[in-house]
Motif scaffolding. Structure first.
Motif, PDB file in Angstrom:
ATOM      1  N   CYS A  75      50.005 -47.262 -17.999  1.00 21.13           N
ATOM      2  CA  CYS A  75      49.228 -47.701 -16.839  1.00 21.13           C
ATOM      3  C   CYS A  75      49.145 -49.224 -16.888  1.00 21.13           C
ATOM      4  O   CYS A  75      48.589 -49.791 -17.827  1.00 21.13           O
ATOM      5  N   GLU A  76      49.683 -49.864 -15.860  1.00 23.88           N
ATOM      6  CA  GLU A  76      49.748 -51.335 -15.914  1.00 23.88           C
ATOM      7  C   GLU A  76      48.363 -51.962 -15.893  1.00 23.88           C
ATOM      8  O   GLU A  76      48.166 -53.038 -16.458  1.00 23.88           O
ATOM      9  N   TRP A 125      44.402 -43.970 -21.147  1.00 29.39           N
ATOM     10  CA  TRP A 125      44.590 -43.109 -19.974  1.00 29.39           C
ATOM     11  C   TRP A 125      44.971 -41.724 -20.422  1.00 29.39           C
ATOM     12  O   TRP A 125      45.292 -41.498 -21.591  1.00 29.39           O
ATOM     13  N   VAL A 126      44.936 -40.764 -19.469  1.00 26.30           N
ATOM     14  CA  VAL A 126      45.283 -39.375 -19.768  1.00 26.30           C
ATOM     15  C   VAL A 126      46.695 -39.067 -19.258  1.00 26.30           C
ATOM     16  O   VAL A 126      47.587 -38.740 -20.033  1.00 26.30           O
ATOM     17  N   HIS A 127      46.875 -39.152 -17.938  1.00 22.54           N
ATOM     18  CA  HIS A 127      48.188 -38.904 -17.346  1.00 22.54           C
ATOM     19  C   HIS A 127      48.584 -40.093 -16.469  1.00 22.54           C
ATOM     20  O   HIS A 127      47.724 -40.858 -16.028  1.00 22.54           O
ATOM     21  N   LEU A 128      49.869 -40.180 -16.193  1.00 24.44           N
ATOM     22  CA  LEU A 128      50.377 -41.311 -15.406  1.00 24.44           C
ATOM     23  C   LEU A 128      50.950 -40.845 -14.074  1.00 24.44           C
ATOM     24  O   LEU A 128      51.547 -39.773 -13.984  1.00 24.44           O
ATOM     25  N   ARG A 167      50.232 -46.039 -12.707  1.00 31.18           N
ATOM     26  CA  ARG A 167      48.820 -46.164 -13.096  1.00 31.18           C
ATOM     27  C   ARG A 167      48.269 -44.800 -13.508  1.00 31.18           C
ATOM     28  O   ARG A 167      48.948 -43.800 -13.371  1.00 31.18           O
ATOM     29  N   CYS A 168      46.996 -44.798 -13.967  1.00 36.96           N
ATOM     30  CA  CYS A 168      46.456 -43.581 -14.563  1.00 36.96           C
ATOM     31  C   CYS A 168      45.797 -42.662 -13.535  1.00 36.96           C
ATOM     32  O   CYS A 168      45.350 -43.087 -12.480  1.00 36.96           O
ATOM     33  N   CYS A 169      45.742 -41.374 -13.907  1.00 40.27           N
ATOM     34  CA  CYS A 169      45.291 -40.305 -13.009  1.00 40.27           C
ATOM     35  C   CYS A 169      43.767 -40.245 -12.936  1.00 40.27           C
ATOM     36  O   CYS A 169      43.058 -40.973 -13.624  1.00 40.27           O
ATOM     37  N   ASP A 170      43.272 -39.306 -12.137  1.00 39.16           N
ATOM     38  CA  ASP A 170      41.829 -39.173 -11.941  1.00 39.16           C
ATOM     39  C   ASP A 170      41.126 -38.500 -13.117  1.00 39.16           C
ATOM     40  O   ASP A 170      39.900 -38.458 -13.147  1.00 39.16           O
ATOM     41  N   SER A 171      41.861 -37.959 -14.081  1.00 35.88           N
ATOM     42  CA  SER A 171      41.231 -37.476 -15.309  1.00 35.88           C
ATOM     43  C   SER A 171      41.035 -38.609 -16.307  1.00 35.88           C
ATOM     44  O   SER A 171      40.399 -38.429 -17.335  1.00 35.88           O
ATOM     45  N   SER A 172      41.592 -39.767 -16.020  1.00 35.51           N
ATOM     46  CA  SER A 172      41.460 -40.943 -16.892  1.00 35.51           C
ATOM     47  C   SER A 172      40.174 -41.677 -16.532  1.00 35.51           C
ATOM     48  O   SER A 172      39.717 -41.618 -15.394  1.00 35.51           O
TER      49      SER A 172
END
Ligand SMILES: [Zn+2]
Ligand SMILES: [Zn+2]
Ligand SMILES: [Zn+2]
Length: 90
Positions: A24-25, A34-37, A47-52
């Motif tokens: 995630c920049e 972060w969790v997922h990209l 960038r990172c997902c909404d679980s991040s």
């Protein structure tokens, strides 16, 4: 992309843009985790997902009015449109 049942934003994506770097920049800049990209289909930013904790992908989508992301996770092939809250596999 000619995808069955996809909204106009997703159909406007000529070809899926994949992540150039698997990070995630925005998190990298501030030293966050972060969790997922997810990769923005308008500008190619990842960038990172909404679980991040920082939810940078959806924040960017809102701020920049870039509607569609793809998953940047290995083996996942789907697109998601924020304004229409709709996902589709490709
Ligand atoms: Zn849409
Ligand atoms: Zn992030
Ligand atoms: Zn973007």
């Amino acid at each position: 992309m000619e995808l069955e049942g996809a909204c106009a934003h997703i159909r406007d994506v000529p070809q899926v843009r994949v992540a150039e770097r698997r990070e995630c920049e925005d998190c990298v800049r501030v030293g966050a985790a972060w969790v997922h990209l997810r990769t923005c289909q308008s500008c190619g930013g990842t960038r990172c997902c909404d679980s991040s904790p920082n939810q940078h992908a959806s924040g960017h989508a809102r701020a920049a009015s870039h509607p569609v992301i793809c998953s940047a996770e290995p083996g996942e092939r789907w697109l998601y449109c924020f304004p229409d809250d709709e996902g589709v596999e490709y």
